[in-house]
Design an enzyme around this catalytic site. Sequence first.
Site, short mmCIF file in Angstrom:
data_model
loop_
_atom_site.label_atom_id
_atom_site.label_comp_id
_atom_site.label_asym_id
_atom_site.label_seq_id
_atom_site.Cartn_x
_atom_site.Cartn_y
_atom_site.Cartn_z
N HIS A 498 5.47 0.03 4.65
CA HIS A 498 4.02 0.07 4.40
C HIS A 498 3.50 1.52 4.43
O HIS A 498 2.90 2.00 3.48
CB HIS A 498 3.31 -0.78 5.47
CG HIS A 498 1.81 -0.74 5.38
ND1 HIS A 498 1.07 -1.83 5.00
CD2 HIS A 498 0.90 0.24 5.61
CE1 HIS A 498 -0.21 -1.53 5.00
NE2 HIS A 498 -0.34 -0.27 5.37
N GLU A 499 3.77 2.21 5.54
CA GLU A 499 3.25 3.58 5.66
C GLU A 499 3.90 4.49 4.62
O GLU A 499 3.27 5.41 4.11
CB GLU A 499 3.48 4.12 7.08
CG GLU A 499 2.75 3.33 8.17
CD GLU A 499 1.27 3.11 7.90
OE1 GLU A 499 0.64 3.95 7.22
OE2 GLU A 499 0.74 2.07 8.36
N HIS A 502 1.90 4.35 1.51
CA HIS A 502 0.74 5.27 1.54
C HIS A 502 1.20 6.69 1.21
O HIS A 502 0.55 7.42 0.46
CB HIS A 502 0.10 5.28 2.92
CG HIS A 502 -0.76 4.09 3.23
ND1 HIS A 502 -1.79 3.69 2.42
CD2 HIS A 502 -0.76 3.23 4.28
CE1 HIS A 502 -2.38 2.62 2.96
NE2 HIS A 502 -1.77 2.32 4.09
ZN LIG Z 1 -2.17 0.80 5.48
#
Ligand SMILES: [Zn+2]
Length: 705
Positions: A498-499, A502
């Site tokens: 997830h990170e 980003h």
């Molecule tokens: Zn996030």
Amino acid sequence: MVLRTALTVLLAIGFPVALAAQPPAPPPGDTNPLLTAWTTPFGVPPFAEITTAHFAPAIKEGIARQRREVEAIANNPDPPTFANTLEALEDAGELLTRISPVFSNLQSSSTTPGLQAINREVAPLLTALRDDIRLNPRLFARVKALWDKRASLGLGPVQARLLDEQYKSFVRGGANLAPAQKERFRAINAELSALGIKFGDSLLHDTNAYQLVIETDTGLKGLPASVIAAGAEAAKAAGLPGKWVYTLQAPSIWPFLQYADNRELRRQILTAYTTRNDHGDEYDNKANVAQQAALRAERAQLLGYKTHADYVLEENMAKTPGNVYGLLNQLWVPARAVALREAADQQALINASGTPFTLEAWDWRYYQEKVKRQRFALDEQALRPYFKLENVRQGAFYVASRLYGITFTPRPDLPVYHPEVEAFEVKNADGSHLGVYYSDYHPRPGKRVGAWSSAFRSTRVKAGVRITPVVVNVCNFSRPAGDEPALLTLEEASTLFHEFGHALNSLLSQSPYRGLGGFPRDFVEVPSQIMENWALEPEVLKVYAKHYRTGEVIPLDLVEKIKQAEQFDQGFATVEYLAASFLDMDWHTVTAGPAKDTTAFEHASLAKIQLPRDIVSRYRSTYFNHIFGPGGGYSSGYYAYIWSEVLDKDAFEAFREKGLFDPATARGFRTILEKGGTADPMDLYKAFRGREPSVEPLLRKRGLK
Ligand SMILES: [Zn+2]
């Protein structure tokens, strides 16, 4: 059994080397590394040379320079043009833009009392600077003059969007207010900034203050060996060798609640977690929360909005509180029904145990785990050896390489702010430099809870040259324990992806302007959440999920079980998340002064949706850092995760249809990331998918249909 002490933990684990020494007085400017040119590779921050004492003078100098630069734009005798106003504003504040992220990253990930004190000192100055720019009448007059004749300026679509966004940000920043209102507006912003910092510092205090200390191994019954080893390591670090310590950090509390047979200890640690900053002492956040909600409502009304949520959502895809509540309600009914079924399954197991009792919040994870084992014969602990931290990160790199052709090369020569931070150079398929990626994966007392991605340097184009990004992922993952390396849970592995998503978004962005750097809050989770989909695909698992000792690829039957169990627990997960989203929206649709009783407000909010009594909202108000912490970035925005999930699940369907690494589909998704804030996200999405998003893939994935 319980010890409330912050200092022992703080002293035992230690601080970043670069910040350990604190010179008595600020050094003169010409030797301050924050103020001199950075000659490091790729111009990354020279962490090894930076000490705490460098920050305050450098930030103040950055503020002074930005003031001078903005004044020069506002007082330019020439009539306003796109170049002498909008582009000039892009260039203003370069020094501060370079320094601020270094400071805020350390303040979030490795803070010390010294950094916290500097934060309290400089935050009001930064808030005042932002207000002074937005409320500068001469500057606004120039922007408005351009905006009024925008149709005749001959601007391209991206330039037109920059002008539009800048104009809006002035108006939303109070530029149209009467002088007395402007004063009140400033005062509110100053107060909110101070309250947010106090909230965050208090939360860090209460999170670190609690330890569950276990003296004899009877308290360890049910815990897997790795969780026991982690408890022993934590005890050693806390100066309690021979005992076991469990804390409110994610890698500690959640496995404990999942496995500990001792119900009383489960009750104690969860109660400590859910009563953080609710003890009526100097760290209590109840009044702070009510005050922030009231000030935000007042500020929104000054600007002509009904509520803070109306003010915030205007800038998001959702547009109105009604649309947010609409989605939340649509999901709430099926999610609650599934959660009630999950609770009934657990209660049945309890009843069959001989000494029946009523399921409580501290029983959920424990009995959920038992049901899961019964139903899928899936033991989460048996998976962890296949999820060695470095392998999972390599898996994320692999997915990015397959999709976008980019590569990640370790750069141990780059300076880092903590020995556990690692640096990588990111290159395009043709070998050209794309940016720098740092990972910072383990908890420490100076790090706030959760996981996030931020940038030391964001991309933009200056004088025709792309400034390359420098990004960092900060997480709180299980550390190595005993003689084992760091082995992640499935959830931690998903969070890593997830990170990393980003980070990819920041690395691949081609936005020419800082002012058009990012997506709105409810789209920004699409690039991150979509990466989680690849993490558990059998085709990808085969590449990175290898046993840390034998190198054996994760067995097919385990992969099969992971797939089968994917929808398990989704009632609980969706309900605790949605409850927090409702709570956020309720706090930010108030129209009047402070709630007299924060606890009563929260109870009313959760009673309205009939939150099952044995499920706690993922965040209670007093530790809801997303919405009340420094900056309060997710206020009226916590819903964004599920809003984005509608889009990411629908987008991932495109890869399922065409192939997990289909080049054309990957190229299409990369275009979304490259364009970033330069276009409307719904337009970008439709260009990628050929239609509007559908909520069906999300409902299917979560088993809510
Ligand atoms: Zn996030």
